[in-house]
Enzyme design. Structure first.
Site, short mmCIF file in Angstrom:
data_model
loop_
_atom_site.label_atom_id
_atom_site.label_comp_id
_atom_site.label_asym_id
_atom_site.label_seq_id
_atom_site.Cartn_x
_atom_site.Cartn_y
_atom_site.Cartn_z
N ARG A 39 4.22 10.48 -3.68
CA ARG A 39 4.88 10.14 -2.41
C ARG A 39 6.25 9.48 -2.61
NH1 ARG A 39 1.61 5.04 0.31
NH2 ARG A 39 1.54 3.71 -1.53
N HIS B 127 -2.71 11.83 3.44
CA HIS B 127 -2.94 10.51 4.07
C HIS B 127 -2.40 10.55 5.51
CE1 HIS B 127 -2.80 6.20 4.66
NE2 HIS B 127 -3.02 5.91 3.39
N ARG C 236 6.32 5.19 5.69
CA ARG C 236 5.11 4.69 6.37
C ARG C 236 4.86 5.49 7.64
NH1 ARG C 236 1.13 1.95 4.58
NH2 ARG C 236 2.45 0.31 3.74
N GLU D 233 -7.91 10.82 6.39
CA GLU D 233 -7.31 11.37 5.18
C GLU D 233 -8.24 12.40 4.53
OE1 GLU D 233 -5.96 8.12 2.67
OE2 GLU D 233 -6.02 6.81 4.40
N ASP E 12 -11.46 0.41 6.59
CA ASP E 12 -10.95 1.04 5.37
C ASP E 12 -12.14 1.60 4.60
OD1 ASP E 12 -9.42 1.85 3.25
OD2 ASP E 12 -8.62 -0.13 2.75
C1 BG6 Z 1 -5.57 3.80 2.60
C2 BG6 Z 1 -6.35 2.85 1.72
O1 BG6 Z 1 -5.77 5.11 2.16
O2 BG6 Z 1 -4.18 3.50 2.51
C3 BG6 Z 1 -6.05 1.43 2.14
O3 BG6 Z 1 -7.73 3.15 1.81
C4 BG6 Z 1 -4.56 1.16 2.10
O4 BG6 Z 1 -6.74 0.53 1.28
C5 BG6 Z 1 -3.85 2.21 2.95
O5 BG6 Z 1 -4.30 -0.15 2.60
C6 BG6 Z 1 -2.33 2.07 2.93
O6 BG6 Z 1 -1.87 2.08 1.62
P1 BG6 Z 1 -0.34 1.88 1.29
O7 BG6 Z 1 -0.23 1.85 -0.20
O8 BG6 Z 1 0.39 3.03 1.90
O9 BG6 Z 1 0.05 0.57 1.94
#
Ligand code: BG6
Length: 308
Positions: A100, A170, A74, A279, A215
């Site tokens: 990932r 991302h 994360r 992103e 979002d």
């Molecule tokens: C973003 C999405 O790219 O990633 C969101 O648009 C999502 O909807 C976010 O909540 C995080 O995603 P994840 O799977 O890493 O929790």
């Protein structure tokens, strides 16, 4: 999987690139040059840290991130491939695809005459990927670490039938307080607001400010995105992070805000003001189709500049 000693023997550059296990026993490359520092994990080919000289870190990392082979990290730059968000037909498949959470293969490590380090990592199909996405492919991810962070994702169709994929870099940017940040480069574009239901809207003016859970997928966005952060982390005051790109027509803007932050087990309840995801992507109507033998490259350059 090659062991750490083998990776070090083949790829380390003394004093510049080390390959080590982190505290959770995941292998990562640690890059240290006069231009910048960076950490890149083989798990997910995940860039977790980038800090150009004279700046605080550019990428946000959650203090609550998992560092486990089955889970995504994360923060930093998760790689989204070959689908974005939930799988359309199989909600039980992993969100944002499998890139990932797969182990990537380190292909090469180089340093050029200017001191810029280039890392190349690759991912191909195996039983686990075929169970989720029945295609033959090769993805090569090239990360360049200098006064600019370069990210290039090259996807090739190595099979005998066409395929369609989505992708995103991302990127979690580290900001002083997301509520004070201004985003430019996305004005007048159509976007899909994923909250609450994917309605289509047009961005009226600029700059975009973040005042609630956000979002959005912006379409037709080949231009550079600028994130002006008047209270940037560290002592230096305001800074602007620019993300310029090639081969990408979509841009996702995401901040979870209060409730979503609380709902995510791998994200601190109070961390949301310190990050903004911008992103570089090809998703939804900009998903990419490749015929057998064809390739597609998507690139982003991330640069931090102090504002005086
Ligand atoms: C973003 C999405 O790219 O990633 C969101 O648009 C999502 O909807 C976010 O909540 C995080 O995603 P994840 O799977 O890493 O929790």
């Amino acid at each position: 999987m090659p062991n750490l000693t083998d990776l070090q023997r083949r790829f380390a550059i003394p004093g510049v690139v080390a390959i080590e296990n982190d505290a959770n026993h995941l292998a990562r490359l640690v890059v240290t040059t006069p231009l910048a520092e960076a950490h890149v994990y083989l798990h997910g080919a995940h860039v977790t840290h980038y800090q150009p000289a004279g700046h605080p870190p550019v990428l946000f990392m959650s203090g609550k991130s998992w560092f486990q082979e089955s889970k995504a990290i994360r923060g930093g730059v998760p790689l989204v491939f070959p689908w974005f968000g939930s799988h359309r037909d199989h909600r039980e498949f992993p969100a944002h695809g499998f890139a990932r959470t797969r182990p990537w293969t380190l292909r090469s490590v180089r340093q050029d005459a200017d001191g810029v380090v280039e890392l190349s990592l690759a991912l191909g199909p195996d039983d686990a990927t075929r169970a989720l996405w029945p295609h033959d492919f090769e993805v090569v991810y090239t990360v360049t670490i200098g006064s600019v962070l370069g990210l290039a994702l090259a996807v090739r169709n190595t099979g005998s039938t066409p395929f369609v994929f989505e992708e995103a870099l991302h990127t979690y940017l580290s900001v002083g307080d997301v509520r004070g940040v201004s985003v430019t480069g996305l004005g007048q574009r159509d976007y899909m607001d994923k909250l609450p239901s994917g309605r289509r809207l047009t961005q009226s003016g600029e700059p975009i400010t973040i005042t609630a859970e956000t979002d959005r997928v912006y379409f037709g966005t080949a231009d550079t995105v600028n994130v002006l952060d008047p209270q940037a982390p560290g002592e230096g005051g305001a800074r602007t992070i620019t993300i310029s790109k090639e081969g990408s027509l979509a841009t996702v803007v995401w901040n979870p805000w209060v409730a979503k932050a609380k709902a995510m087990p791998d994200f601190g309840d109070d961390e949301w003001p310190a990050m903004l995801c911008i992103e570089t992507a090809n998703v939804e109507e900009h998903a990419v189709t490749l015929k057998p033998g064809e390739s597609h490259v998507m690139q982003a350059q991330v640069q931090a500049q102090r504002d005086h």
